[in-house]
Design a protein around this motif. Structure first.
Motif, PDB file in Angstrom:
ATOM      1  N   VAL A   1       0.867  -1.179   0.000  1.00  0.00           N
ATOM      2  CA  VAL A   1       0.000   0.000   0.000  1.00  0.00           C
ATOM      3  C   VAL A   1       0.899   1.222   0.000  1.00  0.00           C
ATOM      4  CG1 VAL A   1      -1.660   1.347   1.352  1.00  0.00           C
ATOM      5  CG2 VAL A   1      -1.921  -1.124   1.165  1.00  0.00           C
ATOM      6  N   GLY A   2       0.599   2.183  -0.866  1.00  0.00           N
ATOM      7  CA  GLY A   2       1.455   3.361  -0.941  1.00  0.00           C
ATOM      8  C   GLY A   2       0.672   4.607  -1.303  1.00  0.00           C
ATOM      9  N   THR A   3       1.416   5.688  -1.525  1.00  0.00           N
ATOM     10  CA  THR A   3       0.817   6.968  -1.896  1.00  0.00           C
ATOM     11  C   THR A   3       0.898   7.113  -3.412  1.00  0.00           C
ATOM     12  OG1 THR A   3       1.979   7.703   0.070  1.00  0.00           O
ATOM     13  CG2 THR A   3       0.837   9.399  -1.190  1.00  0.00           C
ATOM     14  N   PRO A   4      -0.179   7.500  -4.069  1.00  0.00           N
ATOM     15  CA  PRO A   4      -0.125   7.605  -5.532  1.00  0.00           C
ATOM     16  C   PRO A   4       0.752   8.774  -5.979  1.00  0.00           C
ATOM     17  CG  PRO A   4      -2.205   8.462  -4.709  1.00  0.00           C
ATOM     18  CD  PRO A   4      -1.504   7.868  -3.532  1.00  0.00           C
ATOM     19  N   PHE A   5       1.164   8.741  -7.251  1.00  0.00           N
ATOM     20  CA  PHE A   5       1.891   9.884  -7.804  1.00  0.00           C
ATOM     21  C   PHE A   5       0.925  11.055  -7.926  1.00  0.00           C
ATOM     22  CE2 PHE A   5       4.461   6.314  -9.510  1.00  0.00           C
ATOM     23  CZ  PHE A   5       5.652   6.659  -8.895  1.00  0.00           C
ATOM     24  N   PRO A   6       1.393  12.277  -7.626  1.00  0.00           N
ATOM     25  CA  PRO A   6       0.505  13.443  -7.626  1.00  0.00           C
ATOM     26  C   PRO A   6      -0.239  13.643  -8.954  1.00  0.00           C
ATOM     27  CG  PRO A   6       2.691  14.031  -6.791  1.00  0.00           C
ATOM     28  CD  PRO A   6       2.766  12.618  -7.268  1.00  0.00           C
ATOM     29  N   ASP A   7       0.421  13.302 -10.079  1.00  0.00           N
ATOM     30  CA  ASP A   7      -0.265  13.517 -11.351  1.00  0.00           C
ATOM     31  C   ASP A   7      -1.237  12.397 -11.703  1.00  0.00           C
ATOM     32  OD1 ASP A   7       1.920  11.852 -11.524  1.00  0.00           O
ATOM     33  OD2 ASP A   7       2.343  12.341 -13.614  1.00  0.00           O
ATOM     34  N   ARG A   8      -1.214  11.321 -10.955  1.00  0.00           N
ATOM     35  CA  ARG A   8      -2.163  10.224 -11.191  1.00  0.00           C
ATOM     36  C   ARG A   8      -2.745   9.756  -9.859  1.00  0.00           C
ATOM     37  NH1 ARG A   8      -0.975   7.073 -16.358  1.00  0.00           N
ATOM     38  NH2 ARG A   8      -0.036   8.678 -17.635  1.00  0.00           N
ATOM     39  N   PRO A   9      -3.551  10.600  -9.262  1.00  0.00           N
ATOM     40  CA  PRO A   9      -4.018  10.306  -7.895  1.00  0.00           C
ATOM     41  C   PRO A   9      -4.949   9.101  -7.797  1.00  0.00           C
ATOM     42  CG  PRO A   9      -5.094  12.262  -8.757  1.00  0.00           C
ATOM     43  CD  PRO A   9      -4.064  11.884  -9.765  1.00  0.00           C
ATOM     44  N   ASN A  10      -5.514   8.676  -8.958  1.00  0.00           N
ATOM     45  CA  ASN A  10      -6.473   7.565  -8.899  1.00  0.00           C
ATOM     46  C   ASN A  10      -5.880   6.234  -9.326  1.00  0.00           C
ATOM     47  OD1 ASN A  10      -8.410   9.477  -8.186  1.00  0.00           O
ATOM     48  ND2 ASN A  10      -8.773   9.928 -10.358  1.00  0.00           N
ATOM     49  N   GLU A  11      -4.581   6.238  -9.553  1.00  0.00           N
ATOM     50  CA  GLU A  11      -3.967   5.017 -10.064  1.00  0.00           C
ATOM     51  C   GLU A  11      -2.989   4.399  -9.071  1.00  0.00           C
ATOM     52  OE1 GLU A  11      -2.055   5.309 -13.835  1.00  0.00           O
ATOM     53  OE2 GLU A  11      -3.858   6.095 -14.811  1.00  0.00           O
ATOM     54  N   GLY A  12      -2.942   3.078  -9.091  1.00  0.00           N
ATOM     55  CA  GLY A  12      -1.968   2.374  -8.275  1.00  0.00           C
ATOM     56  C   GLY A  12      -0.557   2.576  -8.808  1.00  0.00           C
ATOM     57  N   ILE A  13       0.410   2.125  -8.029  1.00  0.00           N
ATOM     58  CA  ILE A  13       1.809   2.286  -8.422  1.00  0.00           C
ATOM     59  C   ILE A  13       2.351   0.942  -8.874  1.00  0.00           C
ATOM     60  CG2 ILE A  13       4.112   2.922  -7.608  1.00  0.00           C
ATOM     61  CD1 ILE A  13       2.653   4.436  -5.336  1.00  0.00           C
ATOM     62  N   MET A  14       3.068   0.978  -9.989  1.00  0.00           N
ATOM     63  CA  MET A  14       3.761  -0.240 -10.400  1.00  0.00           C
ATOM     64  C   MET A  14       5.229   0.108 -10.576  1.00  0.00           C
ATOM     65  SD  MET A  14       3.353  -2.321 -13.939  1.00  0.00           S
ATOM     66  CE  MET A  14       4.903  -2.323 -14.773  1.00  0.00           C
ATOM     67  N   SER A  15       6.092  -0.740 -10.060  1.00  0.00           N
ATOM     68  CA  SER A  15       7.505  -0.450 -10.242  1.00  0.00           C
ATOM     69  C   SER A  15       8.258  -1.745 -10.550  1.00  0.00           C
ATOM     70  CB  SER A  15       8.029   0.267  -8.997  1.00  0.00           C
ATOM     71  OG  SER A  15       9.074  -0.440  -8.406  1.00  0.00           O
ATOM     72  N   THR A  16       9.155  -1.673 -11.510  1.00  0.00           N
ATOM     73  CA  THR A  16       9.916  -2.854 -11.933  1.00  0.00           C
ATOM     74  C   THR A  16      11.396  -2.583 -11.721  1.00  0.00           C
ATOM     75  OG1 THR A  16       8.278  -3.123 -13.683  1.00  0.00           O
ATOM     76  CG2 THR A  16      10.256  -4.483 -13.832  1.00  0.00           C
ATOM     77  N   SER A  17      12.062  -3.480 -11.042  1.00  0.00           N
ATOM     78  CA  SER A  17      13.518  -3.316 -10.932  1.00  0.00           C
ATOM     79  C   SER A  17      14.197  -4.645 -11.204  1.00  0.00           C
ATOM     80  CB  SER A  17      13.907  -2.776  -9.560  1.00  0.00           C
ATOM     81  OG  SER A  17      13.155  -3.398  -8.568  1.00  0.00           O
ATOM     82  N   SER A  18      15.460  -4.581 -11.561  1.00  0.00           N
ATOM     83  CA  SER A  18      16.161  -5.822 -11.848  1.00  0.00           C
ATOM     84  C   SER A  18      17.523  -5.813 -11.179  1.00  0.00           C
ATOM     85  CB  SER A  18      16.309  -6.014 -13.354  1.00  0.00           C
ATOM     86  OG  SER A  18      17.317  -5.181 -13.851  1.00  0.00           O
ATOM     87  N   GLU A  19      17.994  -7.007 -10.887  1.00  0.00           N
ATOM     88  CA  GLU A  19      19.322  -7.176 -10.292  1.00  0.00           C
ATOM     89  C   GLU A  19      20.097  -8.147 -11.164  1.00  0.00           C
ATOM     90  OE1 GLU A  19      20.810  -6.342  -7.170  1.00  0.00           O
ATOM     91  OE2 GLU A  19      19.171  -5.097  -6.413  1.00  0.00           O
ATOM     92  N   LEU A  20      21.202  -7.679 -11.719  1.00  0.00           N
ATOM     93  CA  LEU A  20      22.115  -8.594 -12.408  1.00  0.00           C
ATOM     94  C   LEU A  20      23.031  -9.144 -11.316  1.00  0.00           C
ATOM     95  CD1 LEU A  20      23.023  -6.436 -15.555  1.00  0.00           C
ATOM     96  CD2 LEU A  20      21.175  -8.084 -15.294  1.00  0.00           C
ATOM     97  N   LEU A  21      22.578 -10.215 -10.666  1.00  0.00           N
ATOM     98  CA  LEU A  21      23.282 -10.717  -9.488  1.00  0.00           C
ATOM     99  C   LEU A  21      24.697 -11.152  -9.832  1.00  0.00           C
ATOM    100  CD1 LEU A  21      20.500 -12.922  -7.895  1.00  0.00           C
ATOM    101  CD2 LEU A  21      21.089 -10.566  -7.352  1.00  0.00           C
ATOM    102  N   PRO A  22      25.654 -10.874  -8.948  1.00  0.00           N
ATOM    103  CA  PRO A  22      27.033 -11.267  -9.257  1.00  0.00           C
ATOM    104  C   PRO A  22      27.211 -12.783  -9.375  1.00  0.00           C
ATOM    105  CG  PRO A  22      26.855 -10.403  -7.022  1.00  0.00           C
ATOM    106  CD  PRO A  22      25.551 -10.127  -7.695  1.00  0.00           C
ATOM    107  N   LEU A  23      26.239 -13.548  -8.919  1.00  0.00           N
ATOM    108  CA  LEU A  23      26.396 -14.997  -9.075  1.00  0.00           C
ATOM    109  C   LEU A  23      25.992 -15.474 -10.465  1.00  0.00           C
ATOM    110  CD1 LEU A  23      23.276 -15.816  -8.547  1.00  0.00           C
ATOM    111  CD2 LEU A  23      24.010 -16.365  -6.249  1.00  0.00           C
ATOM    112  N   ALA A  24      25.402 -14.557 -11.276  1.00  0.00           N
ATOM    113  CA  ALA A  24      24.890 -14.964 -12.588  1.00  0.00           C
ATOM    114  C   ALA A  24      25.939 -14.967 -13.686  1.00  0.00           C
ATOM    115  CB  ALA A  24      23.730 -14.059 -12.986  1.00  0.00           C
ATOM    116  N   SER A  25      26.996 -14.206 -13.503  1.00  0.00           N
ATOM    117  CA  SER A  25      28.018 -14.112 -14.547  1.00  0.00           C
ATOM    118  C   SER A  25      29.319 -13.625 -13.929  1.00  0.00           C
ATOM    119  CB  SER A  25      27.569 -13.120 -15.619  1.00  0.00           C
ATOM    120  OG  SER A  25      28.678 -12.673 -16.375  1.00  0.00           O
ATOM    121  N   PRO A  26      30.468 -14.103 -14.443  1.00  0.00           N
ATOM    122  CA  PRO A  26      31.735 -13.598 -13.890  1.00  0.00           C
ATOM    123  C   PRO A  26      31.919 -12.101 -14.137  1.00  0.00           C
ATOM    124  CG  PRO A  26      32.125 -15.071 -15.776  1.00  0.00           C
ATOM    125  CD  PRO A  26      30.675 -15.171 -15.437  1.00  0.00           C
ATOM    126  N   TYR A  27      31.135 -11.538 -15.031  1.00  0.00           N
ATOM    127  CA  TYR A  27      31.324 -10.118 -15.335  1.00  0.00           C
ATOM    128  C   TYR A  27      30.298  -9.207 -14.674  1.00  0.00           C
ATOM    129  CZ  TYR A  27      34.064 -12.755 -18.569  1.00  0.00           C
ATOM    130  OH  TYR A  27      34.939 -13.685 -19.085  1.00  0.00           O
TER     131      TYR A  27
END
Lengths: 249, 219, 260
Positions: free
Chosen positions: C67-93
């Motif tokens: 549960v969160g606070t909506p963005f001021p320009d979209r007060p009637n909409e939920g929030i969606m956020s996508t993030s990714s982690e290139l975990l160091p265990l996935a590749s030597p680089y």
């Protein structure tokens, strides 16, 4: 956290275990393809992935030791790992401390003198947490190190003992951890039961601590067995597959 | 033969590679195959650790005044002195070379560099290299014969393949890597090569028609 | 790390040579995916989760509801956020630390596909004035053997399909009680193509990625494109893009069949 529930009723814990019971433990070695070694572990509701890279070139160079390999460790909890709010990603103060003590566990067993100037990286990602993740992380990372072919004196098996409702219990889950009186994670070298990690919070008498060590030591035998089987299974599975084909099965 | 893990007791014999002795007992330091009769332990995993006289496959990584820094697929860099090179090497050259010395801080010196032009490089677990080569080159000879590829195997687990059916050669190499510890390897590889060569032509046609799709799409 | 670039050069020459002969290094068609496996519900701590495998690439996606606070320009909409982690265990680089540009690009491409398709009705996330539900998608790259974008998009979509909505009472989430699945519109999938010399291939492996001049990701819902990202220094012709859109719509059907 809410009000403290009753954790032991008629000698049975919240998840149906007796005080001396472990949760179910499953380890798969070589779960990842890219890493030099890896292990995926499910221990109760804990889900942990450990991977090892190395010995490899030591970057940054100021970590480099001219006499031996530099063992590095990173224990991190995923932001979705707990049944609570979405957490923050990246290491917290807690995970930095755990990374340090876990690294020291492996510095004891890894034969780092064989690889001067290099780095051995141990990565532990807690994907789902239900109490006892540092012990689960050590147990998984130990398998990942062996799976990577890193020479070491021994495997390390870890488990926590806690005190809940006034009684010593093995391998606390999250609820017991949160509401328990004491928590004692311990890691043993399998061959001689040397203590490589030992932390404690809460209050325990000297006698209780002695009992805690006894319980953890006995449980570590079983954990070690699961680790050994996971390591051997990598090769035995392939062998069985091939022999199955040959027999026309 | 049995599979052992680090810390597992392997009798009381001293000086077995990949073991250590503690309180009169020898223990394994790696996951490996232990031959009880011969008292030998062969590691099943691990990165390359350079040794005197190894023939390796490397890539020239840096050109310096006195010689060349060579990546040899391990934590340590190889060094090839200019004096020991008949012709100058270039950045990115793939070379086969011999390890002439390794000192206690793991400075790795190379000699007898031989440039390998073109071709493809794949990496396998260095501990599997003896199986890939086979007794008197039997295993690798079999792959060369079937695929008509030119193949060179470095002790460092790097395999260079040029010409012929490089893809089949690479797949055969990976199969050997995966199954090195299971007996009957030679027969299985032979059967694999035979089967794949019989299938080969069919896959080729399917791919060509896909390829035509792209060509068509581009017009 | 310097050696990567040098070895990439060696691999690049080889990959180009093989492609010129009309073959791929791993014996598959130019528009064939490697074997794909999807497993939903791999975590119980998240409301939705899935593990996607394409060949040896593995990406874990987890969806958390809050549960969160909506963005001021979209007060009637939920929030969606996508993030990714290139975990160091996935590749030597991959190195530990805050997300780098590749990680952020990956998350944003997946995010754009889901957002533009409007597969999630964010307006239904409205709770009361100043309070909305939030949805976090975490992409955890576990094993990098090429084509992280398609694997991430698949994992994300499968995790969304796996979501068990928690009960919300007076703007508080009750995670132990579920009220059915998340209502979703069309399924979004992404197809990523690599242009290597004159050839174009789908689902590039690590070696092929090393040889790639230009890359294009086309995310689709049935019959419609919903997000695109061209990247890499190489160029694409309009006619090529045109043909690849058709290919994406066609391949999208295959991928959607896996998303049940």
């Amino acid at each position: 956290m809410g009000e403290k529930p009753k954790l032991i009723v008629n000698g049975v814990r919240t998840d149906g275990r007796k005080p001396g019971d472990l949760r179910s433990l499953k380890i798969t070695a070589g779960f990842l393809h890219r890493a030099d070694g890896s292990a995926y572990l499910e221990w109760g509701e804990n889900k942990i992935l450990a991977a090892v890279y190395g010995p490899r070139e030591c970057v940054p160079r100021h970590d480099m030791n001219p006499y031996k390999a530099c063992v590095r460790c990173r224990y991190v909890m995923a932001p979705f790992a707990s049944l609570e709010e979405h957490g923050r990603s990246g290491p917290s103060r807690r995970s930095i401390e755990l990374s340090k003590v876990i690294r020291e566990v492996f510095e004891n067993v890894v034969l780092s003198e064989q690889f001067p100037k290099t780095a051995i990286d141990v990565y532990i990602e807690v994907l789902q947490a239900d109490g006892g993740t540092r012990c689960a992380g050590i147990t998984a990372a130990s398998v990942a190190l062996a799976n990577a072919g890193i020479p070491m004196k021994d495997l390390v098996s870890a488990v926590a003992v806690g005190k809940v409702d006034g009684e010593l219990v093995l391998d606390c889950n999250k609820i017991e951890d949160n509401h328990g009186e004491s928590d004692v994670p311990i890691a043993f070298a399998a061959r001689n039961k040397d203590v490589l990690l030992f932390q404690m919070d809460g209050l325990l008498s000297k006698q209780e601590l002695g009992k805690a060590f006894e319980m953890a030591e006995a449980a570590s035998e079983y954990i070690h067995e699961v680790q050994v089987n996971a390591l051997k299974e990598v090769y035995e599975k392939k062998k069985a597959e091939i022999e199955g084909e040959n027999n026309g099965v | 033969m049995k599979i052992v893990v680090p810390g597992e007791s392997v009798g009381d014999a001293k000086n077995i590679p990949s073991t250590y002795v503690e309180g009169g007992k020898a223990r394994a330091t790696v996951v490996g195959l232990f031959d009880e009769q011969e008292g030998r332990l062969v590691s099943l995993q691990g990165t390359y650790n350079p040794r005197f006289d190894d023939v390796i496959i490397g890539v020239v990584e840096e050109v310096k005044f006195a010689g060349y820094t060579v990546d040899v697929n391990c934590a340590y860099k190889g060094f090839m002195s200019s004096r020991d090179c008949r012709k100058p090497l270039r950045l990115g050259d793939v070379i086969a070379a011999k390890v002439s010395s390794v000192d206690e801080v793991k400075n790795v010196n190379l000699i007898e560099a031989f440039v390998l032009f073109g071709g493809h490089i794949i990496d396998i677990t260095p501990t599997k290299v003896p199986r890939l080569i086979g007794k008197k080159n039997s295993m690798i000879g079999m792959i060369v014969e079937a695929t008509k590829s030119e193949i060179r195997v470095g002790k460092n687990g790097r395999v260079w393949i040029r010409g012929g059916d490089t893809s089949l050669a690479a797949r055969a190499v990976f199969k050997i890597e995966a199954e090195a510890h299971v007996s009957g390897l030679t027969d299985r590889v032979q059967a694999f090569l035979k089967k794949e060569m019989a299938n080969g032509s069919v896959a080729g046609i399917a791919e060509l028609s896909e390829r035509n799709d792209v060509e068509g799409a581009r017009q | 790390m310097f050696i990567v670039e040098i070895l990439d050069e060696v691999k690049r020459d080889y990959v180009q040579e093989v492609l010129k002969k009309g073959k791929r290094p791993e014996e598959r068609g130019f528009f064939d995916y490697r074997e794909i496996a999807l497993k939903k519900g791999v975590l119980s701590s998240a409301e939705g989760s899935a593990l996607a495998r394409i060949g040896k690439t593995q990406v874990l996606a987890a969806v958390k509801i809050g549960v969160g606070t909506p963005f001021p320009d979209r007060p009637n909409e939920g929030i969606m956020s996508t993030s990714s982690e290139l975990l160091p265990l996935a590749s030597p680089y991959f190195e530990p630390g805050p997300p780098n540009e590749n990680s952020i690009e990956l998350a944003r491409i997946v995010d754009r596909g889901i957002r533009s398709s409007e597969t999630i009705d964010l307006e239904s996330f409205y709770l009361e004035e100043g309070k909305v539900m939030s949805l976090f998608i975490d992409l955890y790259v576990l094993d990098h053997s090429g084509n992280l974008i398609d694997a991430s998009a698949l994992a994300a979509m499968a995790a969304l399909l796996d979501v068990k909505m928690p009960r919300v009472e007076e703007c508080k989430i009750i995670r132990t009680e579920h009220v059915g699945s998340l209502k979703l519109g069309e399924k979004v999938v992404a197809c990523t193509f690599a242009k290597i010399g004159e050839a174009i291939v789908l689902d590039a492996s690590v070696d092929e990625e090393a040889a790639t001049d230009a890359r294009i990701t086309i995310a689709t819902v049935p019959e419609t494109v919903c997000a695109v990202q061209k990247s890499g220094r190489g160029a694409l012709k309009v006619s090529e893009i045109d043909a690849l859109i058709d290919k994406s719509l066609e391949k999208g059907k295959e991928l959607r069949k896996l998303l049940v």
